[in-house]
Design a protein around this motif. Structure first.
Motif, PDB file in Angstrom:
ATOM      1  N   UNK A 190       0.824  -1.202   0.000  1.00  0.00           N
ATOM      2  CA  UNK A 190       0.000   0.000   0.000  1.00  0.00           C
ATOM      3  C   UNK A 190       0.857   1.249   0.000  1.00  0.00           C
ATOM      4  N   UNK A 191       0.241   2.364   0.353  1.00  0.00           N
ATOM      5  CA  UNK A 191       0.942   3.644   0.359  1.00  0.00           C
ATOM      6  C   UNK A 191       1.705   3.822   1.665  1.00  0.00           C
ATOM      7  N   UNK A 192       3.010   4.048   1.542  1.00  0.00           N
ATOM      8  CA  UNK A 192       3.870   4.240   2.703  1.00  0.00           C
ATOM      9  C   UNK A 192       4.064   5.740   2.944  1.00  0.00           C
ATOM     10  N   UNK A 193       3.941   6.125   4.204  1.00  0.00           N
ATOM     11  CA  UNK A 193       4.108   7.535   4.580  1.00  0.00           C
ATOM     12  C   UNK A 193       4.873   7.615   5.900  1.00  0.00           C
ATOM     13  N   UNK A 194       5.784   8.569   5.975  1.00  0.00           N
ATOM     14  CA  UNK A 194       6.509   8.834   7.219  1.00  0.00           C
ATOM     15  C   UNK A 194       6.159  10.231   7.695  1.00  0.00           C
ATOM     16  N   UNK A 195       5.710  10.340   8.946  1.00  0.00           N
ATOM     17  CA  UNK A 195       5.362  11.643   9.511  1.00  0.00           C
ATOM     18  C   UNK A 195       6.280  11.952  10.683  1.00  0.00           C
ATOM     19  N   UNK A 196       6.546  13.242  10.883  1.00  0.00           N
ATOM     20  CA  UNK A 196       7.387  13.699  11.989  1.00  0.00           C
ATOM     21  C   UNK A 196       6.588  14.679  12.840  1.00  0.00           C
ATOM     22  N   UNK A 197       6.358  14.322  14.081  1.00  0.00           N
ATOM     23  CA  UNK A 197       5.633  15.190  15.014  1.00  0.00           C
ATOM     24  C   UNK A 197       6.639  15.935  15.884  1.00  0.00           C
ATOM     25  N   UNK A 198       6.495  17.270  15.999  1.00  0.00           N
ATOM     26  CA  UNK A 198       7.398  18.054  16.841  1.00  0.00           C
ATOM     27  C   UNK A 198       6.693  19.184  17.575  1.00  0.00           C
ATOM     28  N   UNK A 199       5.527  19.609  17.089  1.00  0.00           N
ATOM     29  CA  UNK A 199       4.774  20.643  17.784  1.00  0.00           C
ATOM     30  C   UNK A 199       3.845  19.988  18.796  1.00  0.00           C
ATOM     31  N   UNK A 200       3.318  20.805  19.692  1.00  0.00           N
ATOM     32  CA  UNK A 200       2.423  20.276  20.729  1.00  0.00           C
ATOM     33  C   UNK A 200       1.211  19.607  20.111  1.00  0.00           C
ATOM     34  N   UNK A 201       0.612  20.240  19.092  1.00  0.00           N
ATOM     35  CA  UNK A 201      -0.580  19.681  18.457  1.00  0.00           C
ATOM     36  C   UNK A 201      -0.264  18.402  17.700  1.00  0.00           C
ATOM     37  N   UNK A 202       0.940  18.306  17.130  1.00  0.00           N
ATOM     38  CA  UNK A 202       1.330  17.091  16.410  1.00  0.00           C
ATOM     39  C   UNK A 202       1.706  15.964  17.367  1.00  0.00           C
ATOM     40  N   UNK A 203       2.356  16.314  18.467  1.00  0.00           N
ATOM     41  CA  UNK A 203       2.863  15.293  19.373  1.00  0.00           C
ATOM     42  C   UNK A 203       1.762  14.575  20.152  1.00  0.00           C
ATOM     43  N   UNK A 204       0.710  15.286  20.501  1.00  0.00           N
ATOM     44  CA  UNK A 204      -0.336  14.667  21.320  1.00  0.00           C
ATOM     45  C   UNK A 204      -0.911  13.411  20.659  1.00  0.00           C
ATOM     46  N   UNK A 205      -1.396  13.481  19.399  1.00  0.00           N
ATOM     47  CA  UNK A 205      -1.914  12.244  18.775  1.00  0.00           C
ATOM     48  C   UNK A 205      -0.808  11.241  18.448  1.00  0.00           C
ATOM     49  N   UNK A 254       6.748   8.491  12.758  1.00  0.00           N
ATOM     50  CA  UNK A 254       5.807   7.375  12.619  1.00  0.00           C
ATOM     51  C   UNK A 254       5.762   6.898  11.173  1.00  0.00           C
ATOM     52  N   UNK A 255       5.831   5.589  11.011  1.00  0.00           N
ATOM     53  CA  UNK A 255       5.699   4.962   9.697  1.00  0.00           C
ATOM     54  C   UNK A 255       4.270   4.462   9.547  1.00  0.00           C
ATOM     55  N   UNK A 256       3.624   4.847   8.436  1.00  0.00           N
ATOM     56  CA  UNK A 256       2.226   4.470   8.214  1.00  0.00           C
ATOM     57  C   UNK A 256       2.074   3.721   6.898  1.00  0.00           C
ATOM     58  N   UNK A 257       1.167   2.759   6.902  1.00  0.00           N
ATOM     59  CA  UNK A 257       0.821   1.993   5.710  1.00  0.00           C
ATOM     60  C   UNK A 257      -0.654   2.224   5.430  1.00  0.00           C
TER      61      UNK A 257
END
Length: 386
Positions: A190-205, A254-257
């Motif tokens: 499937x579709x592979x995506x890598x996300x980087x959380x660093x702000x407060x709003x991104x880090x919480x989830x 985070x690595x997502x499929x």
């Protein structure tokens, strides 16, 4: 005659309110450390105390020169099995713990802080996460605090290298081939995506996703970390939110499929160094090595942000040693007994450690333990129902 201690005032901080008031001046001392520890940042320690301090005594020793905070020793006294144990704030969850000094302060100030810290009422001391260059341990001396290696802590120095150069020169062609193959296999699913959380709003989830993946990875297996416990989750929620608001040091990659998270890496970035903290993957996808793929994603992201050093911390796992230049061990320090019970505990633990080391060095004793005593151990297990 004036000395290095002239003009200094020393104080013990014993309430959460007093500690909370130290704020930014505390973090300046952390950043001045030879090996800065994100686990000593004020927001991290304050959150830890709020969630783990109940029933314990805060004993943070500080030094001021005028109104300026120039030194600190973040200690607490925890109650364990009826004894008072002097330890760093953060206890077993801390790495690179040490006393803090302003850049222009000398060893005399550190020695005085260590003296004040050692005089805190307790039965014995148990300090985790000490580096080999610890100013605190040096001030106390080996006769008062015995150091035991607890983690090899591999380190990678980048020396201006780009990630591609490190990837190409440090990893074997076989390992690079495995990485590329796993990436292709995941992409076929499937579709592979890598996300980087660093702000407060991104880090919480992202943190909630990390908790879920951690639970999946360790389901049915012994997990000695606090990361997935209710108290551990509350601590990390508070600590990451506070650090994101003021210091910008937390990252969760985070690595997502197809939008489904299958791996994460949680690390901290401080003063040009990446500190690896926690990682896990969904075991449903284990044969595709999502953890391996995501580790390299996290390293690539850290390189792109300009880190010049990677502190892998922990043990000498193969994936760390393939990249590392060397190890810089972390120690546990035992000693400073102030009571008979404390002396007995320290002596017993140190003797037990020495015995285990001797057994590991002696092939004859190892053979006797594993072969000669095997029937007795099996009988004991049957008798205890284990």
């Amino acid at each position: 005659m004036a000395t290095a201690l002239t003009g200094l005032t020393f104080e013990k901080i014993s309430t959460e309110e007093e500690f909370a008031a130290l704020g930014d001046s505390w973090n300046e001392l952390v950043r001045a450390m030879p090996r800065p520890s994100p686990h000593l940042l004020h927001q991290w320690l304050l959150a830890w105390w709020r969630h783990y301090g109940t029933g314990n005594e805060l004993a943070v020793h500080v030094a001021h020169r005028g109104n300026e905070l120039v030194g600190a020793l973040p200690l607490c006294v925890r109650r364990r099995h009826g004894l008072r144990v002097l330890s760093f704030l953060g206890a077993e969850q801390i790495a690179l713990a040490d006393l803090l000094l302003a850049e222009d302060e000398g060893a005399e100030v550190g020695a005085e802080l260590a003296k004040h810290g050692a005089s805190t009422g307790h039965d014995f001391a148990d300090f985790h996460g000490l580096p080999s260059s610890s100013r605190f341990a040096a001030a106390l001396g080996p006769s008062r605090l015995e150091l035991i290696v607890r983690a090899e802590a591999p380190v990678l120095e980048l020396n201006g290298s780009e990630w591609e150069a490190v990837y190409r020169t440090r990893l074997s062609s076989k390992h690079r081939g495995l990485h590329r193959r796993r990436c292709r296999q995941l992409a076929r699913l499937g579709t592979i995506q890598t996300t980087v959380a660093r702000t407060r709003d991104e880090l919480a989830p992202a943190l909630e996703v990390a908790f879920e993946l951690h639970a999946l990875r360790w389901r049915g297996r012994p997990d000695r970390s606090e990361f997935g416990t209710p108290r551990g989750k509350e601590f990390h929620r508070e600590a990451t939110a506070a650090l994101a608001a003021l210091e910008d040091v937390v990252r969760i990659v985070t690595l997502k499929l197809d939008g489904r998270p299958i791996a994460f890496v949680y690390y901290l970035a401080l003063e040009g160094t990446m500190y690896c903290y926690r990682l896990a993957f969904d075991p449903e996808f284990q044969r595709f090595s999502p953890g391996l793929v995501n580790r390299y994603d996290a390293l690539e992201n850290a390189f792109a942000e300009g880190v010049t050093r990677v502190e892998f911390l922990g043990g000498m796992e193969r994936y760390k040693m393939e990249l590392a230049d060397r190890t810089e061990p972390l120690f546990e320090g035992l000693g400073l007994p102030q009571s008979l019970a404390g002396r007995l505990v320290v002596s017993g633990r140190l003797n037990g450690i020495r015995l285990r080391r001797y057994v590991k060095r002696s092939s004859a004793i190892r053979h006797f333990y594993y072969e000669g005593l095997a029937p007795a151990r099996r009988l004991f297990r049957i008798g205890t129902g284990s």
